[in-house]
Design a protein around this motif. Structure first.
Motif, PDB file in Angstrom:
ATOM      1  N   GLY A 184       2.114   4.179   4.521  1.00 50.65           N
ATOM      2  CA  GLY A 184       2.582   2.796   4.400  1.00 50.65           C
ATOM      3  C   GLY A 184       3.209   2.298   5.685  1.00 50.65           C
ATOM      4  O   GLY A 184       2.951   1.167   6.115  1.00 50.65           O
ATOM      5  N   HIS A 185       4.040   3.137   6.333  1.00 48.55           N
ATOM      6  CA  HIS A 185       4.662   2.741   7.588  1.00 48.55           C
ATOM      7  C   HIS A 185       3.612   2.515   8.673  1.00 48.55           C
ATOM      8  O   HIS A 185       3.672   1.545   9.425  1.00 48.55           O
ATOM      9  N   GLY A 192       2.232   9.178  -5.993  1.00 50.63           N
ATOM     10  CA  GLY A 192       2.769  10.505  -5.685  1.00 50.63           C
ATOM     11  C   GLY A 192       3.871  10.907  -6.647  1.00 50.63           C
ATOM     12  O   GLY A 192       3.905  12.037  -7.137  1.00 50.63           O
ATOM     13  N   HIS A 193       4.768   9.979  -6.959  1.00 43.40           N
ATOM     14  CA  HIS A 193       5.846  10.288  -7.894  1.00 43.40           C
ATOM     15  C   HIS A 193       5.294  10.546  -9.295  1.00 43.40           C
ATOM     16  O   HIS A 193       5.760  11.463  -9.988  1.00 43.40           O
ATOM     17  N   ALA A 194       4.313   9.746  -9.726  1.00 45.85           N
ATOM     18  CA  ALA A 194       3.726   9.938 -11.055  1.00 45.85           C
ATOM     19  C   ALA A 194       3.016  11.293 -11.130  1.00 45.85           C
ATOM     20  O   ALA A 194       3.113  11.999 -12.140  1.00 45.85           O
ATOM     21  N   THR A 230       0.831  -1.200   0.000  1.00 40.84           N
ATOM     22  CA  THR A 230       0.000   0.000   0.000  1.00 40.84           C
ATOM     23  C   THR A 230       0.868   1.254   0.000  1.00 40.84           C
ATOM     24  O   THR A 230       0.628   2.186  -0.773  1.00 40.84           O
ATOM     25  N   GLY A 231       1.890   1.270   0.828  1.00 41.44           N
ATOM     26  CA  GLY A 231       2.796   2.413   0.868  1.00 41.44           C
ATOM     27  C   GLY A 231       3.530   2.593  -0.444  1.00 41.44           C
ATOM     28  O   GLY A 231       3.679   3.704  -0.947  1.00 41.44           O
ATOM     29  N   SER A 232       3.981   1.473  -1.031  1.00 38.33           N
ATOM     30  CA  SER A 232       4.699   1.544  -2.303  1.00 38.33           C
ATOM     31  C   SER A 232       3.785   2.052  -3.412  1.00 38.33           C
ATOM     32  O   SER A 232       4.186   2.911  -4.207  1.00 38.33           O
ATOM     33  N   ALA A 233       2.561   1.541  -3.468  1.00 39.63           N
ATOM     34  CA  ALA A 233       1.620   1.981  -4.503  1.00 39.63           C
ATOM     35  C   ALA A 233       1.295   3.465  -4.339  1.00 39.63           C
ATOM     36  O   ALA A 233       1.275   4.224  -5.310  1.00 39.63           O
ATOM     37  N   ALA A 234       1.075   3.893  -3.109  1.00 39.52           N
ATOM     38  CA  ALA A 234       0.761   5.302  -2.865  1.00 39.52           C
ATOM     39  C   ALA A 234       1.966   6.188  -3.206  1.00 39.52           C
ATOM     40  O   ALA A 234       1.806   7.279  -3.763  1.00 39.52           O
ATOM     41  N   ARG A 235       3.166   5.722  -2.877  1.00 36.00           N
ATOM     42  CA  ARG A 235       4.369   6.481  -3.207  1.00 36.00           C
ATOM     43  C   ARG A 235       4.521   6.595  -4.722  1.00 36.00           C
ATOM     44  O   ARG A 235       4.864   7.652  -5.246  1.00 36.00           O
ATOM     45  N   ASN A 236       4.230   5.497  -5.454  1.00 32.56           N
ATOM     46  CA  ASN A 236       4.314   5.531  -6.914  1.00 32.56           C
ATOM     47  C   ASN A 236       3.311   6.510  -7.505  1.00 32.56           C
ATOM     48  O   ASN A 236       3.612   7.221  -8.465  1.00 32.56           O
ATOM     49  N   SER A 281       5.996  11.655   0.429  1.00 31.98           N
ATOM     50  CA  SER A 281       6.295  11.557   1.864  1.00 31.98           C
ATOM     51  C   SER A 281       5.069  11.093   2.645  1.00 31.98           C
ATOM     52  O   SER A 281       5.167  10.240   3.525  1.00 31.98           O
ATOM     53  N   ALA A 282       3.927  11.656   2.307  1.00 33.10           N
ATOM     54  CA  ALA A 282       2.696  11.254   2.994  1.00 33.10           C
ATOM     55  C   ALA A 282       2.382   9.791   2.702  1.00 33.10           C
ATOM     56  O   ALA A 282       1.969   9.046   3.596  1.00 33.10           O
TER      57      ALA A 282
END
Length: 168
Positions: free
Chosen positions: A106-107, A51-53, A43-49, A100-101
């Protein structure tokens, strides 16, 4: 972005299904804990991706705005270039903040899942807390641990434990 949402929903469904299964079978508790942690990380990785996109797309829009403005004319282009750079800078900042969020979410998801798995599959060591004020558990190998803010087990000795709870 649709794939990220699908991945998040799939991960949440897997987590929910694994929790109901864990109540009936004690032998899979460790797998459930790992699955829950994996769900949190996914979930954290998907959300971070996402955000980057978002940040990358917004940055491209900012650069395109700057390029088009320069073509209008030098005087107008100079002002528009400044606007384009400001837009790109703001877009990058939004992208970084979103990333960051997403990492923090994710954490936290991983932490909650790991603490829930530990509460189900391991024994709570009553009257003892970690130096950070977290509950101490005993695993199947009789080792003491607590779950940190990232959802990782931190193994400790009895000398490292507190007998008084830290007041918030």
């Amino acid at each position: 972005m649709k794939n990220s949402l699908k991945l998040s929903f799939l991960a949440a469904a897997m987590f929910a299904a694994s929790q109901t299964f864990a109540q009936e079978h004690k032998t899979v508790d460790k797998r459930i804990g790992h699955a829950a942690k994996d769900v949190g990380h996914a979930t954290g990785s998907a959300a971070r991706n996402v955000g980057h996109a978002t940040g990358s797309a917004a940055k491209d829009v900012g650069h395109a705005t700057g390029s088009a403005a320069r073509n209008v004319g030098h005087a107008t282009g100079s002002a528009a270039k400044d606007v384009g750079h400001a837009t790109g800078s703001a877009a990058r900042n939004v992208g970084h903040a979103t990333g960051s969020a997403a990492r923090d979410v994710g954490h936290k998801t991983s932490e909650v899942a790991s603490k829930g798995a530990a509460a189900v599959s391991d024994n709570r060591y009553e009257g003892h807390w970690s130096r950070t004020g977290d509950n101490v558990y005993i695993d199947e190998h009789h080792k003491y641990f607590y779950v940190d803010k990232k959802g990782h087990r931190q193994f400790i000795t009895q000398a490292q434990m507190r007998t008084k709870r830290i007041e918030d």
